[in-house]
Scaffold this motif. Structure first.
Motif, PDB file in Angstrom:
ATOM      1  N   ARG A  82      35.704  43.599  37.929  1.00 42.32           N
ATOM      2  CA  ARG A  82      34.724  43.440  36.519  1.00 42.32           C
ATOM      3  C   ARG A  82      34.789  42.194  35.815  1.00 42.32           C
ATOM      4  O   ARG A  82      34.998  42.388  35.249  1.00 42.32           O
ATOM      5  N   ALA A  83      33.400  41.435  36.535  1.00 43.56           N
ATOM      6  CA  ALA A  83      33.450  40.023  36.138  1.00 43.56           C
ATOM      7  C   ALA A  83      33.220  40.101  34.009  1.00 43.56           C
ATOM      8  O   ALA A  83      33.819  39.609  33.190  1.00 43.56           O
ATOM      9  N   GLU A  84      32.096  41.418  33.599  1.00 44.53           N
ATOM     10  CA  GLU A  84      31.634  41.388  32.597  1.00 44.53           C
ATOM     11  C   GLU A  84      31.034  42.768  32.168  1.00 44.53           C
ATOM     12  O   GLU A  84      30.967  43.464  33.911  1.00 44.53           O
ATOM     13  N   PRO A  85      30.741  43.640  31.603  1.00 42.26           N
ATOM     14  CA  PRO A  85      29.772  44.607  31.778  1.00 42.26           C
ATOM     15  C   PRO A  85      29.352  44.595  32.526  1.00 42.26           C
ATOM     16  O   PRO A  85      28.431  44.187  32.320  1.00 42.26           O
ATOM     17  N   GLY A  86      29.093  45.953  33.498  1.00 48.01           N
ATOM     18  CA  GLY A  86      28.002  46.036  34.342  1.00 48.01           C
ATOM     19  C   GLY A  86      28.199  45.069  35.198  1.00 48.01           C
ATOM     20  O   GLY A  86      27.297  45.220  36.386  1.00 48.01           O
ATOM     21  N   LEU A  87      28.735  44.160  35.751  1.00 46.16           N
ATOM     22  CA  LEU A  87      28.492  42.706  36.965  1.00 46.16           C
ATOM     23  C   LEU A  87      30.225  43.279  37.491  1.00 46.16           C
ATOM     24  O   LEU A  87      31.153  43.199  37.135  1.00 46.16           O
ATOM     25  N   TRP A  88      29.923  43.239  38.697  1.00 43.54           N
ATOM     26  CA  TRP A  88      31.063  43.700  39.537  1.00 43.54           C
ATOM     27  C   TRP A  88      31.194  42.938  40.564  1.00 43.54           C
ATOM     28  O   TRP A  88      29.995  42.544  41.329  1.00 43.54           O
ATOM     29  N   LEU A  89      32.127  42.453  40.871  1.00 45.53           N
ATOM     30  CA  LEU A  89      32.411  41.038  42.258  1.00 45.53           C
ATOM     31  C   LEU A  89      33.703  42.350  42.902  1.00 45.53           C
ATOM     32  O   LEU A  89      34.088  42.818  42.684  1.00 45.53           O
ATOM     33  N   LEU A  90      33.293  41.774  44.372  1.00 48.84           N
ATOM     34  CA  LEU A  90      34.576  41.916  45.409  1.00 48.84           C
ATOM     35  C   LEU A  90      34.815  41.175  45.314  1.00 48.84           C
ATOM     36  O   LEU A  90      34.404  39.502  46.197  1.00 48.84           O
ATOM     37  N   HIS A  91      36.371  40.874  45.566  1.00 47.39           N
ATOM     38  CA  HIS A  91      37.399  39.228  45.850  1.00 47.39           C
ATOM     39  C   HIS A  91      38.320  39.369  47.175  1.00 47.39           C
ATOM     40  O   HIS A  91      38.865  40.696  47.074  1.00 47.39           O
ATOM     41  N   ASP A  92      37.901  38.443  48.194  1.00 43.14           N
ATOM     42  CA  ASP A  92      38.352  38.217  48.827  1.00 43.14           C
ATOM     43  C   ASP A  92      40.235  37.531  48.566  1.00 43.14           C
ATOM     44  O   ASP A  92      39.910  36.773  48.380  1.00 43.14           O
ATOM     45  N   THR A  93      41.055  38.266  48.593  1.00 43.08           N
ATOM     46  CA  THR A  93      42.262  37.786  48.300  1.00 43.08           C
ATOM     47  C   THR A  93      43.263  36.711  48.935  1.00 43.08           C
ATOM     48  O   THR A  93      43.295  35.822  48.489  1.00 43.08           O
ATOM     49  N   ARG A  94      42.510  36.733  50.789  1.00 43.22           N
ATOM     50  CA  ARG A  94      43.176  36.203  51.414  1.00 43.22           C
ATOM     51  C   ARG A  94      42.375  34.257  51.528  1.00 43.22           C
ATOM     52  O   ARG A  94      42.605  33.727  50.989  1.00 43.22           O
ATOM     53  N   THR A  95      41.142  34.105  51.226  1.00 40.09           N
ATOM     54  CA  THR A  95      40.388  33.443  50.672  1.00 40.09           C
ATOM     55  C   THR A  95      40.269  33.103  49.367  1.00 40.09           C
ATOM     56  O   THR A  95      39.495  31.491  49.199  1.00 40.09           O
ATOM     57  N   GLY A  96      40.280  33.691  48.608  1.00 33.74           N
ATOM     58  CA  GLY A  96      40.410  33.660  47.008  1.00 33.74           C
ATOM     59  C   GLY A  96      38.191  33.380  46.426  1.00 33.74           C
ATOM     60  O   GLY A  96      38.217  33.223  45.779  1.00 33.74           O
ATOM     61  N   GLU A  97      37.343  34.218  47.409  1.00 32.91           N
ATOM     62  CA  GLU A  97      36.737  33.920  47.764  1.00 32.91           C
ATOM     63  C   GLU A  97      35.955  35.012  46.836  1.00 32.91           C
ATOM     64  O   GLU A  97      36.046  36.196  46.969  1.00 32.91           O
TER      65      GLU A  97
END
Length: 280
Positions: free
Chosen positions: A170-185
């Motif tokens: 949750r980067a900020e309220p209302g903003l979600w990201l999906l993070h690949d921990t293998r690549t860091g992207e």
């Protein structure tokens, strides 16, 4: 005679007998379906290991014609990617302030229907269920597919946190990201880009049940259009995914380009490897 048949036949009440016989017949039909699926998968696996169909027939004591028939008919093995038997597809309810009641969004409804149709295309039964407005969902069930992200359900949020590779952030309220921990992207929806794009990113994975007694399939776009894209992808790629992960735990990310007017997926593709959790 089989023990179950004898037990049912001894029931004296005709209505109870009718009910018991009907229920047992449905169970038996499902067992036949799953045994047929298992048999076809075994032939495919043995052939993939290098055996000819003639060798398989000889070892199994069957004719080559029978092996050929089994190989081309009966339930497809990849159906087990969704579950065995009756599959429950759960979609989230949202509270409608205008109607003053829980409702199912059109996108979530379309996703649920597409998944149920996919289940039925494999000669299996599909039933629908819902994540409640307050986020409740019983994850301790067999053959369960849940379409819901972490923002709408605490049980789902806890389940996603067990993924060793892909994280919801949750980067900020209302903003979600999906993070690949293998690549860091990290990946975001096109709705949060400037300028906006008709594109969404979604999670697809098989996660452990809270009771530790099995797994369930989890699907969630950053926005509902992403979930529709996963259903679209599965219609064409389920055999490939089954070949890669079988019934084991895994996760991957799917990018969907959709029609901005209808939300209908136009193209869906994997944008990360299919990460098997048993290899971490």
């Amino acid at each position: 005679m089989p023990g179950q048949f004898e037990r049912i036949a001894e029931i004296e009440d005709p209505f109870e007998l009718l009910r018991a016989a009907t229920e047992r017949l449905a169970e038996a039909q499902q067992e036949v379906t799953e045994l047929s699926r298992l048999r076809r998968r075994l032939i495919q696996d043995l052939h993939a290991q290098g055996m000819s169909y003639a060798q398989i027939a000889d070892k199994a004591g069957l004719s080559r014609g029978r092996i050929h028939q089994i190989r081309h008919t009966g339930p497809a093995p990849e159906a087990a990617f969704l579950g065995l038997g009756t599959v429950t597809v759960a979609t989230p309810l949202r509270y409608d302030q205008v109607k003053d009641r829980p409702v199912l969004s059109l996108d979530d409804m379309a996703t649920g229907q597409a998944l149920e149709e996919l289940v039925r295309s494999f000669d299996m039964q599909a039933v629908s269920d819902h994540v409640t407005v307050d986020g409740h969902i019983d994850l301790n069930r067999s053959n369960l597919v849940v379409v819901c992200g972490p923002a709408m359900s605490e049980p789902m949020r806890n389940a996603y946190e067990t993924d060793p590779v892909i994280r919801w952030e949750r980067a900020e309220p209302g903003l979600w990201l999906l993070h690949d921990t293998r690549t860091g992207e990290s990946y975001r929806s096109g709705q949060e880009m400037d300028p906006q794009e008709p594109m969404d990113v979604a999670y697809l994975g098989r996660l452990a049940r809270p009771d530790g007694q099995g797994t369930f399939l989890a699907i969630a776009g950053i926005h509902p259009q992403g979930s529709r894209g996963v259903a679209h992808l599965l219609n064409g790629e389920i055999a490939s995914l089954w070949g890669q992960v079988g019934a084991e735990r895994f996760s991957t990310l799917v990018r969907t380009v959709y029609n901005p007017d209808t939300g209908e997926p136009e193209r869906a593709e994997l944008i990360t490897p299919v990460y098997r959790h048993d290899q971490d």
